[in-house]
Motif scaffolding. Structure first.
Motif, PDB file in Angstrom:
ATOM      1  N   LEU A  11      25.686  97.230  34.173  1.00 35.20           N
ATOM      2  CA  LEU A  11      26.915  96.757  33.549  1.00 35.20           C
ATOM      3  C   LEU A  11      27.684  98.035  32.581  1.00 35.20           C
ATOM      4  O   LEU A  11      28.869  97.966  32.176  1.00 35.20           O
ATOM      5  CB  LEU A  11      26.957  95.616  32.807  1.00 35.20           C
ATOM      6  CG  LEU A  11      26.862  94.322  33.779  1.00 35.20           C
ATOM      7  CD1 LEU A  11      26.508  92.961  32.742  1.00 35.20           C
ATOM      8  CD2 LEU A  11      27.897  94.045  34.570  1.00 35.20           C
ATOM      9  N   ASP A  12      26.634  99.004  32.483  1.00 34.78           N
ATOM     10  CA  ASP A  12      27.119 100.233  31.507  1.00 34.78           C
ATOM     11  C   ASP A  12      27.301  99.663  30.320  1.00 34.78           C
ATOM     12  O   ASP A  12      28.264 100.242  29.653  1.00 34.78           O
ATOM     13  CB  ASP A  12      28.143 101.008  32.238  1.00 34.78           C
ATOM     14  CG  ASP A  12      28.094 102.293  31.976  1.00 34.78           C
ATOM     15  OD1 ASP A  12      26.894 102.888  31.455  1.00 34.78           O
ATOM     16  OD2 ASP A  12      29.116 103.002  31.874  1.00 34.78           O
ATOM     17  N   ILE A  13      26.461  98.582  29.716  1.00 34.65           N
ATOM     18  CA  ILE A  13      26.769  98.312  28.344  1.00 34.65           C
ATOM     19  C   ILE A  13      25.402  97.901  27.581  1.00 34.65           C
ATOM     20  O   ILE A  13      24.403  97.744  28.262  1.00 34.65           O
ATOM     21  CB  ILE A  13      27.572  97.008  28.255  1.00 34.65           C
ATOM     22  CG1 ILE A  13      26.996  95.752  28.662  1.00 34.65           C
ATOM     23  CG2 ILE A  13      29.041  96.807  28.610  1.00 34.65           C
ATOM     24  CD1 ILE A  13      27.510  94.404  28.661  1.00 34.65           C
ATOM     25  N   THR A  14      25.544  98.039  26.406  1.00 29.51           N
ATOM     26  CA  THR A  14      24.223  97.638  25.548  1.00 29.51           C
ATOM     27  C   THR A  14      24.528  96.275  24.737  1.00 29.51           C
ATOM     28  O   THR A  14      25.771  96.190  24.399  1.00 29.51           O
ATOM     29  CB  THR A  14      23.703  98.789  24.507  1.00 29.51           C
ATOM     30  OG1 THR A  14      24.828  98.948  23.609  1.00 29.51           O
ATOM     31  CG2 THR A  14      23.596  99.839  25.453  1.00 29.51           C
ATOM     32  N   VAL A  15      23.476  95.639  24.394  1.00 31.16           N
ATOM     33  CA  VAL A  15      23.586  94.409  23.671  1.00 31.16           C
ATOM     34  C   VAL A  15      22.759  94.299  22.508  1.00 31.16           C
ATOM     35  O   VAL A  15      21.177  94.835  22.599  1.00 31.16           O
ATOM     36  CB  VAL A  15      23.335  93.050  24.585  1.00 31.16           C
ATOM     37  CG1 VAL A  15      23.525  91.907  23.914  1.00 31.16           C
ATOM     38  CG2 VAL A  15      24.093  93.224  25.816  1.00 31.16           C
ATOM     39  N   GLU A  16      22.999  93.905  21.285  1.00 24.50           N
ATOM     40  CA  GLU A  16      22.286  93.826  20.192  1.00 24.50           C
ATOM     41  C   GLU A  16      22.326  92.329  19.849  1.00 24.50           C
ATOM     42  O   GLU A  16      23.496  91.667  20.002  1.00 24.50           O
ATOM     43  CB  GLU A  16      22.842  94.739  19.157  1.00 24.50           C
ATOM     44  CG  GLU A  16      22.707  96.040  19.239  1.00 24.50           C
ATOM     45  CD  GLU A  16      23.171  96.520  18.139  1.00 24.50           C
ATOM     46  OE1 GLU A  16      22.523  96.720  16.861  1.00 24.50           O
ATOM     47  OE2 GLU A  16      24.298  97.605  18.211  1.00 24.50           O
ATOM     48  N   ARG A  35      28.520  96.262  23.692  1.00 26.20           N
ATOM     49  CA  ARG A  35      29.397  97.514  23.337  1.00 26.20           C
ATOM     50  C   ARG A  35      29.213  98.501  24.769  1.00 26.20           C
ATOM     51  O   ARG A  35      28.004  98.590  25.324  1.00 26.20           O
ATOM     52  CB  ARG A  35      29.092  98.015  22.156  1.00 26.20           C
ATOM     53  CG  ARG A  35      27.798  98.911  22.297  1.00 26.20           C
ATOM     54  CD  ARG A  35      27.365  99.662  20.844  1.00 26.20           C
ATOM     55  NE  ARG A  35      26.824  98.762  19.824  1.00 26.20           N
ATOM     56  CZ  ARG A  35      27.188  98.720  18.556  1.00 26.20           C
ATOM     57  NH1 ARG A  35      28.243  99.973  18.038  1.00 26.20           N
ATOM     58  NH2 ARG A  35      26.708  98.069  17.597  1.00 26.20           N
ATOM     59  N   PRO A  36      30.112  99.206  25.057  1.00 29.93           N
ATOM     60  CA  PRO A  36      29.898 100.017  26.213  1.00 29.93           C
ATOM     61  C   PRO A  36      29.091 101.202  25.893  1.00 29.93           C
ATOM     62  O   PRO A  36      28.746 101.502  24.537  1.00 29.93           O
ATOM     63  CB  PRO A  36      31.429 100.895  26.385  1.00 29.93           C
ATOM     64  CG  PRO A  36      32.332  99.794  25.592  1.00 29.93           C
ATOM     65  CD  PRO A  36      31.570  99.134  24.731  1.00 29.93           C
ATOM     66  N   THR A  37      28.318 101.719  26.876  1.00 32.41           N
ATOM     67  CA  THR A  37      27.010 102.747  26.660  1.00 32.41           C
ATOM     68  C   THR A  37      27.747 103.986  26.033  1.00 32.41           C
ATOM     69  O   THR A  37      26.984 104.801  25.618  1.00 32.41           O
ATOM     70  CB  THR A  37      26.129 102.851  27.746  1.00 32.41           C
ATOM     71  OG1 THR A  37      26.803 103.117  28.774  1.00 32.41           O
ATOM     72  CG2 THR A  37      25.415 101.413  27.879  1.00 32.41           C
ATOM     73  N   ARG A  38      28.812 104.406  26.497  1.00 27.68           N
ATOM     74  CA  ARG A  38      29.211 105.789  26.456  1.00 27.68           C
ATOM     75  C   ARG A  38      30.826 105.717  25.832  1.00 27.68           C
ATOM     76  O   ARG A  38      31.650 104.731  26.117  1.00 27.68           O
ATOM     77  CB  ARG A  38      29.439 106.333  27.854  1.00 27.68           C
ATOM     78  CG  ARG A  38      28.093 106.824  28.375  1.00 27.68           C
ATOM     79  CD  ARG A  38      28.201 107.669  29.749  1.00 27.68           C
ATOM     80  NE  ARG A  38      28.745 106.813  31.037  1.00 27.68           N
ATOM     81  CZ  ARG A  38      27.896 106.316  31.656  1.00 27.68           C
ATOM     82  NH1 ARG A  38      26.679 106.047  31.475  1.00 27.68           N
ATOM     83  NH2 ARG A  38      28.513 105.325  32.742  1.00 27.68           N
TER      84      ARG A  38
END
Length: 579
Positions: A11-16, A35-38
Motif C-alpha cells: 500500500l506504500d504507507i506506514t502505520v504507527e 501516512r504515505p511512505t514518500r
C-alpha cells in the motif's frame, strides 16, 4: 511478513500504533497514524471516535489506508475513556476541548503541513462539530455525517418522547467497552448478550430501572438522560444549534433520509449557511443526503431497492471536499450547495439552497365520516378544508402499543426498526387512523420539511400523538416516508412541560422532518395517526406522572379524539416543488 510490512510493501504507507496525545488536563489519548511512505508534508485527516480506533468506522467508510494513499496523514484516535485512551467517558462532555487539543497536536506531528480536516459519522460527527465550536486554528474542513444539531431534541428525545430503541441499545453498546476496560468478564458477557437481545428488553418498566444497565452501573449517563426529560441546561451546554456563530469552518453535511439524525443534519447545514461566524464559512457549507438509514449505506435500504444511483458514494464526495480545502484543488464540490437523492424517481438533484427555492407549502386535510380507523376505515386526504365532519375516535393502551414498522432509528435494523417498510401490519389496527388520497393524476415532488397539525382531545392528563407520511403504490403497498411524534405535555415547550386537561381540544404541531420524495402518478398519499410507535419511542403511560419512573401497573388506557372540521382543520403540510 508483519502487518506493517504489508502496509509498506503493498500500500506504500506506514502505520504507527498507540501514538500518545496529551490533553490540557494531563489525560493521554491514543491514536493510530497512517501516512504515505514518500513525499510530504501532508495534510492531516483526523477521526475521533468512541468505537475503537482499529476499526475507524469502516462499516461505512473506506479503511484509513485508502485515505493515506490519496495523500493524507490519517489520525484515528480513541476518545477519552474509550478503548486505549485514558480518562473516564461521558458522552459529549469532553469532546469540544479534547477535540481542540487533538487538532492542534495533529497539526504539529512530524510530516504534517499544519492543515487538519476531520471526518466520521454519528457520534463522530458530534466530535467534529463540538471541536469546531472552539475554533482550533489548524482546522480547515470537517465532514460531519449523519449527526445531530443537539443531543436532546433529535438525538435522545423527539417532540418530548424518549428515543427508546436507539438510546437503550446505544448505551448498552457503550457500556460493553467500559466493562472490558475494567476486566469484568461477567458484565462484559451480560451486556453483550443484552445488546444482541435488545428488543426483548424494550418493554421493561420502569425505564429508570432498565435492567441491563441498572444491574451494572456502567452507563450512568443513560439514567441522566431520563432524569433530564426536558430541554434544560444539562442539554443546552452541548447544543450546536444554540449558537452557530461559534463555527467558522467549511463543512460537508452528510445525511440519510431514513437516518435518526436527519433533522439535525439538515438544520446544521441551514444554520451554518446563514449564521456561521464569518461570511467565508457561510459560503463553505454543503449538504449531501442519500436514501440511506444509519448504516450501512447502499442502494437497498429496508424493503426498497433505490437503484444503482443510491450506492455509497460518501468516500468519493469526502475526497473531493478534503482536496478542495486541504490541498487547494478545485474539485467543483461547491458548484451546488445542495445535492440530494430524490426518492420515488431515484435520482440525484442539485439545488441552490434548503429548502429549495420555489417550494410551496400545500395543506392536505384529514377527512372522514367518523370512522378512519385502520385501512378498512373511511379516512380520506385531500386539498379541501374540512366542513362539519364528525371526529375520529380510537383508544391507546400503553401495554399494547402500535408497533414500529421501519422509520428513522439507529443503529442496526435487527436492534431498532428503521428504514422503509411495508405498513400493512400497522394499518390493520383500529388504534391507527388512516387517511388516504385519491390516486394522483400527475407526479408530486415533495422536497423540504414536512409537518402535521392535529386538533385532538384525550381522556388522559398526558399522552402522545404520532403521525406518519406514507406512499401507497398501485398494488396497495404502503411505505413510510417520514414520521414524527409529540408528547402532549411538551406541545407548547420542550423546556417547560405542562399537562393537558382531559377532554380539552389542543393543537398539536408535529415535525416529521425533511424529505425529498416524488409521489408518482397513480400513487396515493397516506397519513397515519396514532399514539405510539414502539419501540422507536417509549410508551406514554397516560398518567401525567414522572416520565420513566412508573411501572406497568400504572398504565392507563386513553381515549383519543381527532377533529377535522371548520376551526379544527387537522392536516399535513407538504413542501411541493413544481417542475
Amino acid at each position: 511478513m508483519s502487518l506493517d510490512a504489508v502496509y509498506r510493501r503493498h500500500l506504500d504507507i506506514t502505520v504507527e500504533y498507540d501514538v500518545p496525545a496529551r490533553m490540557r488536563d494531563g489525560t493521554t489519548l491514543y491514536a493510530d497514524l497512517y501516512r504515505p511512505t514518500r513525499g510530504g508534508p501532508f495534510p492531516v485527516l483526523l477521526m475521533r471516535l468512541p468505537y475503537d480506533k482499529t476499526q475507524a468506522e469502516n462499516l461505512t467508510y473506506h479503511h484509513p489506508a485508502w485515505y493515506a494513499r490519496q495523500g493524507f496523514m490519517v489520525v484515528v484516535q480513541d476518545t477519552r475513556g474509550r478503548w486505549r485512551s485514558e480518562g473516564d467517558f461521558y458522552p459529549f462532555a469532553f469532546e469540544a476541548e479534547d477535540g481542540y487539543d487533538t487538532v492542534e497536536w495533529a497539526a504539529s506531528l512530524p510530516g504534517s503541513n499544519g492543515r487538519v480536516g476531520m471526518y466520521g459519522f454519528s457520534y463522530v460527527g458530534a466530535t467534529q462539530l463540538l471541536a469546531a465550536t472552539q475554533r482550533p486554528p489548524s482546522l480547515r474542513a470537517i465532514c460531519p455525517g449523519l449527526t445531530a444539531s443537539q443531543y436532546y431534541d433529535g438525538w435522545t428525545y423527539n417532540g418530548g418522547a424518549f428515543a427508546l430503541a436507539f438510546c437503550a441499545s446505544w448505551a448498552t453498546q457503550l457500556a460493553i467497552d467500559t466493562a472490558k476496560r475494567r476486566g469484568d468478564d461477567t458484565a462484559t458477557a451480560q451486556l453483550a448478550a443484552a445488546f444482541m437481545q435488545a428488543p426483548a428488553w424494550y418493554s421493561s418498566l420502569p425505564l429508570k430501572e432498565y435492567p441491563p444497565l441498572a444491574a451494572t452501573g456502567l452507563a450512568p449517563y443513560f439514567f441522566d438522560w431520563l432524569e433530564h426529560s426536558s430541554y434544560d441546561e444539562y442539554w443546552r451546554r452541548w447544543s450546536i444549534d444554540e449558537d452557530y456563530s461559534q463555527i467558522t469552518v467549511a463543512a460537508l453535511h452528510i445525511g440519510g433520509w431514513y437516518d435518526i439524525f436527519i433533522h439535525g443534519t439538515v438544520k446544521n447545514f441551514a444554520g451554518l449557511r446563514r449564521e456561521a461566524g464569518d461570511e467565508n464559512a457561510r459560503r463553505m457549507q454543503k449538504l449531501l443526503v442519500g436514501p440511506w438509514y444509519h448504516l450501512p449505506w447502499g442502494q437497498v435500504t429496508g424493503c426498497v431497492d433505490f437503484g444503482p444511483e443510491a450506492r455509497n458514494i460518501v468516500d468519493l464526495w469526502q475526497l473531493r471536499w478534503l482536496k478542495q480545502f486541504l490541498m487547494d484543488e478545485d474539485t467543483g464540490v461547491l458548484d451546488s450547495p445542495v445535492t440530494v437523492f430524490v426518492m420515488g424517481i431515484n435520482e440525484w438533484r442539485d439545488f441552490d439552497d434548503w429548502p429549495p427555492p420555489g417550494v410551496v407549502e400545500r395543506d392536505f386535510y384529514l377527512h372522514s365520516a367518523g370512522a378512519a380507523n385502520s385501512i378498512n376505515g373511511n379516512g380520506r386526504l385531500n386539498l379541501d378544508p374540512p366542513g362539519g365532519e364528525p371526529p375520529d375516535v380510537y383508544t391507546y393502551d400503553p401495554l399494547f402499543p402500535t408497533p414500529s414498522a421501519g422509520g428513522r432509528s439507529c443503529c442496526f435494523a435487527t436492534i431498532a426498526p428503521m428504514g422503509p417498510a411495508d405498513q400493512a401490519a400497522v394499518e390493520i389496527s383500529n388504534g391507527v387512523l388512516v387517511y388516504t388520497s385519491a390516486p394522483l393524476e400527475r407526479d408530486l415532488m415533495v422536497v423540504g420539511p414536512v409537518r402535521a397539525t392535529l386538533y385532538a382531545a384525550s381522556s388522559a392528563h398526558d399522552t402522545d400523538f404520532t403521525v406518519k407520511l406514507c406512499d401507497v403504490g398501485p398494488a396497495g403497498q404502503s411505505i413510510n416516508i417520514a414520521q414524527g411524534i409529540v408528547r402532549a405535555r411538551f406541545r407548547e415547550s420542550l423546556s417547560q412541560p405542562s399537562l393537558i386537561t382531559p377532554g380539552e381540544v389542543h393543537e398539536y404541531r408535529i415535525d416529521l422532518g425533511p424529505t425529498a420524495h416524488v409521489f408518482r402518478r397513480g400513487h396515493q398519499i397516506r397519513v397515519q395517526v396514532s399514539s405510539s410507535d414502539f419501540p422507536h419511542w417509549d410508551r406514554n403511560l397516560n398518567t401525567g406522572g414522572e416520565l420513566g419512573a412508573e411501572g406497568a401497573a400504572a398504565a392507563r388506557v386513553a381515549t383519543q379524539i381527532v377533529l377535522h372540521q371548520h376551526d379544527y382543520a387537522s392536516r399535513i403540510t407538504l413542501p411541493v416543488l413544481e417542475e
